[in-house]
Design a protein around this motif. Structure first.
Motif, PDB file in Angstrom:
ATOM      1  N   ARG A   1       6.124  24.786   2.315  1.00  0.00           N
ATOM      2  CA  ARG A   1       7.452  24.185   2.465  1.00  0.00           C
ATOM      3  C   ARG A   1       8.454  24.906   1.573  1.00  0.00           C
ATOM      4  N   PRO A   2       9.611  25.290   2.137  1.00  0.00           N
ATOM      5  CA  PRO A   2      10.627  25.968   1.333  1.00  0.00           C
ATOM      6  C   PRO A   2      11.456  24.966   0.532  1.00  0.00           C
ATOM      7  N   THR A   3      12.297  25.498  -0.343  1.00  0.00           N
ATOM      8  CA  THR A   3      13.252  24.677  -1.091  1.00  0.00           C
ATOM      9  C   THR A   3      14.649  25.194  -0.760  1.00  0.00           C
ATOM     10  N   PRO A   4      15.162  24.847   0.421  1.00  0.00           N
ATOM     11  CA  PRO A   4      16.441  25.413   0.853  1.00  0.00           C
ATOM     12  C   PRO A   4      17.596  24.999  -0.058  1.00  0.00           C
ATOM     13  N   THR A   5      18.509  25.926  -0.276  1.00  0.00           N
ATOM     14  CA  THR A   5      19.709  25.617  -1.049  1.00  0.00           C
ATOM     15  C   THR A   5      20.513  24.528  -0.338  1.00  0.00           C
ATOM     16  N   GLY A   6      20.935  23.541  -1.091  1.00  0.00           N
ATOM     17  CA  GLY A   6      21.760  22.471  -0.539  1.00  0.00           C
ATOM     18  C   GLY A   6      21.004  21.347   0.119  1.00  0.00           C
ATOM     19  N   LYS A   7      19.672  21.443   0.166  1.00  0.00           N
ATOM     20  CA  LYS A   7      18.895  20.379   0.811  1.00  0.00           C
ATOM     21  C   LYS A   7      18.529  19.301  -0.203  1.00  0.00           C
ATOM     22  N   LEU A   8      18.615  18.048   0.229  1.00  0.00           N
ATOM     23  CA  LEU A   8      18.268  16.908  -0.621  1.00  0.00           C
ATOM     24  C   LEU A   8      17.368  15.958   0.153  1.00  0.00           C
ATOM     25  N   ILE A   9      16.254  15.588  -0.451  1.00  0.00           N
ATOM     26  CA  ILE A   9      15.429  14.492   0.041  1.00  0.00           C
ATOM     27  C   ILE A   9      15.275  13.505  -1.110  1.00  0.00           C
ATOM     28  N   LEU A  10      15.627  12.279  -0.885  1.00  0.00           N
ATOM     29  CA  LEU A  10      15.434  11.248  -1.899  1.00  0.00           C
ATOM     30  C   LEU A  10      14.874  10.009  -1.211  1.00  0.00           C
ATOM     31  N   HIS A  11      13.562   9.902  -1.203  1.00  0.00           N
ATOM     32  CA  HIS A  11      12.864   8.771  -0.603  1.00  0.00           C
ATOM     33  C   HIS A  11      12.432   7.829  -1.720  1.00  0.00           C
ATOM     34  N   ALA A  12      12.922   6.619  -1.695  1.00  0.00           N
ATOM     35  CA  ALA A  12      12.590   5.625  -2.716  1.00  0.00           C
ATOM     36  C   ALA A  12      11.721   4.542  -2.091  1.00  0.00           C
ATOM     37  N   THR A  13      10.481   4.435  -2.533  1.00  0.00           N
ATOM     38  CA  THR A  13       9.562   3.448  -1.968  1.00  0.00           C
ATOM     39  C   THR A  13       9.623   2.150  -2.749  1.00  0.00           C
ATOM     40  N   THR A  14       9.378   1.054  -2.040  1.00  0.00           N
ATOM     41  CA  THR A  14       9.494  -0.266  -2.640  1.00  0.00           C
ATOM     42  C   THR A  14       8.579  -1.240  -1.909  1.00  0.00           C
ATOM     43  N   THR A  15       8.523  -2.486  -2.398  1.00  0.00           N
ATOM     44  CA  THR A  15       7.829  -3.595  -1.737  1.00  0.00           C
ATOM     45  C   THR A  15       6.352  -3.307  -1.468  1.00  0.00           C
ATOM     46  N   PRO A  16       5.614  -2.754  -2.440  1.00  0.00           N
ATOM     47  CA  PRO A  16       4.208  -2.461  -2.165  1.00  0.00           C
ATOM     48  C   PRO A  16       3.360  -3.725  -2.048  1.00  0.00           C
ATOM     49  N   VAL A  17       2.428  -3.700  -1.115  1.00  0.00           N
ATOM     50  CA  VAL A  17       1.352  -4.690  -1.043  1.00  0.00           C
ATOM     51  C   VAL A  17       0.062  -3.883  -1.066  1.00  0.00           C
ATOM     52  N   ILE A  18      -0.714  -4.019  -2.135  1.00  0.00           N
ATOM     53  CA  ILE A  18      -1.906  -3.205  -2.350  1.00  0.00           C
ATOM     54  C   ILE A  18      -3.106  -4.112  -2.567  1.00  0.00           C
ATOM     55  N   GLU A  19      -4.177  -3.850  -1.830  1.00  0.00           N
ATOM     56  CA  GLU A  19      -5.428  -4.588  -2.006  1.00  0.00           C
ATOM     57  C   GLU A  19      -6.556  -3.594  -2.269  1.00  0.00           C
ATOM     58  N   VAL A  20      -7.428  -3.948  -3.211  1.00  0.00           N
ATOM     59  CA  VAL A  20      -8.543  -3.092  -3.594  1.00  0.00           C
ATOM     60  C   VAL A  20      -9.848  -3.757  -3.186  1.00  0.00           C
ATOM     61  N   GLY A  21     -10.696  -3.021  -2.487  1.00  0.00           N
ATOM     62  CA  GLY A  21     -11.981  -3.559  -2.067  1.00  0.00           C
ATOM     63  C   GLY A  21     -13.047  -3.367  -3.137  1.00  0.00           C
ATOM     64  N   SER A  22     -14.197  -3.941  -2.875  1.00  0.00           N
ATOM     65  CA  SER A  22     -15.321  -3.797  -3.800  1.00  0.00           C
ATOM     66  C   SER A  22     -16.140  -2.551  -3.491  1.00  0.00           C
ATOM     67  N   ASP A  23     -15.738  -1.790  -2.466  1.00  0.00           N
ATOM     68  CA  ASP A  23     -16.488  -0.615  -2.020  1.00  0.00           C
ATOM     69  C   ASP A  23     -15.783   0.693  -2.370  1.00  0.00           C
ATOM     70  N   GLU A  24     -14.931   0.654  -3.423  1.00  0.00           N
ATOM     71  CA  GLU A  24     -14.189   1.834  -3.882  1.00  0.00           C
ATOM     72  C   GLU A  24     -13.249   2.372  -2.809  1.00  0.00           C
ATOM     73  N   THR A  25     -12.630   1.446  -2.079  1.00  0.00           N
ATOM     74  CA  THR A  25     -11.542   1.770  -1.171  1.00  0.00           C
ATOM     75  C   THR A  25     -10.367   0.854  -1.502  1.00  0.00           C
ATOM     76  N   ALA A  26      -9.197   1.216  -1.027  1.00  0.00           N
ATOM     77  CA  ALA A  26      -8.000   0.395  -1.231  1.00  0.00           C
ATOM     78  C   ALA A  26      -7.055   0.626  -0.067  1.00  0.00           C
ATOM     79  N   LYS A  27      -6.151  -0.327   0.138  1.00  0.00           N
ATOM     80  CA  LYS A  27      -5.178  -0.267   1.227  1.00  0.00           C
ATOM     81  C   LYS A  27      -3.809  -0.635   0.661  1.00  0.00           C
ATOM     82  N   GLY A  28      -2.767   0.040   1.154  1.00  0.00           N
ATOM     83  CA  GLY A  28      -1.429  -0.287   0.689  1.00  0.00           C
ATOM     84  C   GLY A  28      -0.374  -0.030   1.747  1.00  0.00           C
ATOM     85  N   VAL A  29       0.693  -0.818   1.690  1.00  0.00           N
ATOM     86  CA  VAL A  29       1.866  -0.587   2.529  1.00  0.00           C
ATOM     87  C   VAL A  29       3.095  -0.515   1.634  1.00  0.00           C
TER      88      VAL A  29
END
Length: 256
Positions: A90-118
């Protein structure tokens, strides 16, 4: 010391042992949840800074069963090399902006060393496109006027993410990844009127806009998308997708 006192002490020790095990379990879940959230947040910081090569080690190891990535309706990627292709070169073009702000996580962790999140993401994406290159895209994608002789695209964008994680060698890794684009709109237009124009976009395999605003497309998908998701339209109703994960012990593929 009487037998009664010894029996009482034994019962107290047994109760404390059970309680200690429960406390350790809760502490482990809390620590795992924090590590999973940090992992995805690290992904987003790197992606915003065009440092996607550093995201590759955040993915599960080559050969991990069930790996998957999906970004559009054009298909999904289940081979390790095609999954990480999204993060390579992926390049870093001059003048390009990406600003993705994530929020509202719901995360659950299983007993089998897996996890799920939105997560829900609200952000901005913008850049400059050579006018000759811009002729290949609808004019409504761009803002009026030129900057440094180039067309300007400046969009609000909203997405949802559904991600499964797996612990490998004591570290959490991204295992299955899905992005749902919910809506977008140019800075000068509302998302309702733009939503009607932009319904076809999620069926394309666009990966990003590179140098001079040139479109770079995904490699051919490994398999078709099982079903299609479409961004907001003034003629559709919203639905609960992805559904926030519920507490679980053993992993189920709920985000497929």
């Amino acid at each position: 010391m009487t037998d009664t006192v010894l029996d009482d002490l034994k019962k107290q020790v047994e109760a404390l042992t059970v309680e200690l095990a429960e406390v350790r379990h809760v502490a482990r879940l809390a620590k795992d949840r924090g590590e999973v959230e940090n992992l995805f947040n690290r992904y987003m910081f790197l992606h915003n800074a065009f440092q996607d090569e550093q995201i590759i080690p955040l993915w599960a190891e080559r050969g991990t069963p069930g790996m998957r990535a999906r970004y559009t309706n054009a298909g999904q990627y289940v081979d390790y090399d095609s999954i990480i292709r999204y993060h390579q070169g992926r390049p870093t073009p001059t003048g390009k902006l990406i600003l993705h702000a994530t929020t509202t996580p719901v995360i659950e962790v299983g007993s089998d060393e897996t996890a799920k999140g939105v997560w829900i993401m609200a952000g901005t994406e913008s850049g400059l496109t050579d006018p000759e290159v811009a002729k290949d895209s609808p004019d409504y994608m761009y803002s009026p006027g030129l900057v440094d002789g180039k067309k300007v695209w400046a969009h609000w964008v909203w997405c949802k993410y559904a991600v499964d994680f797996i612990k490998q060698r004591g570290e959490w890794k991204i295992w299955k990844f899905r992005c749902y684009e919910l809506a977008r709109a140019p800075f000068e237009e509302n998302w309702v009127s733009f939503g009607e124009k932009n319904q076809h976009a999620f069926d394309l395999d666009l990966m990003y806009f590179g140098d001079d605003g040139k479109a770079v497309f995904m490699p051919p998908a490994d398999e078709p998308a099982p079903e299609h998701n479409h961004p907001y339209s003034p003629r559709t109703q919203q639905k609960l997708e992805p559904a926030p994960p519920a507490p679980y012990d053993v992993f189920e593929d709920t985000f497929r």
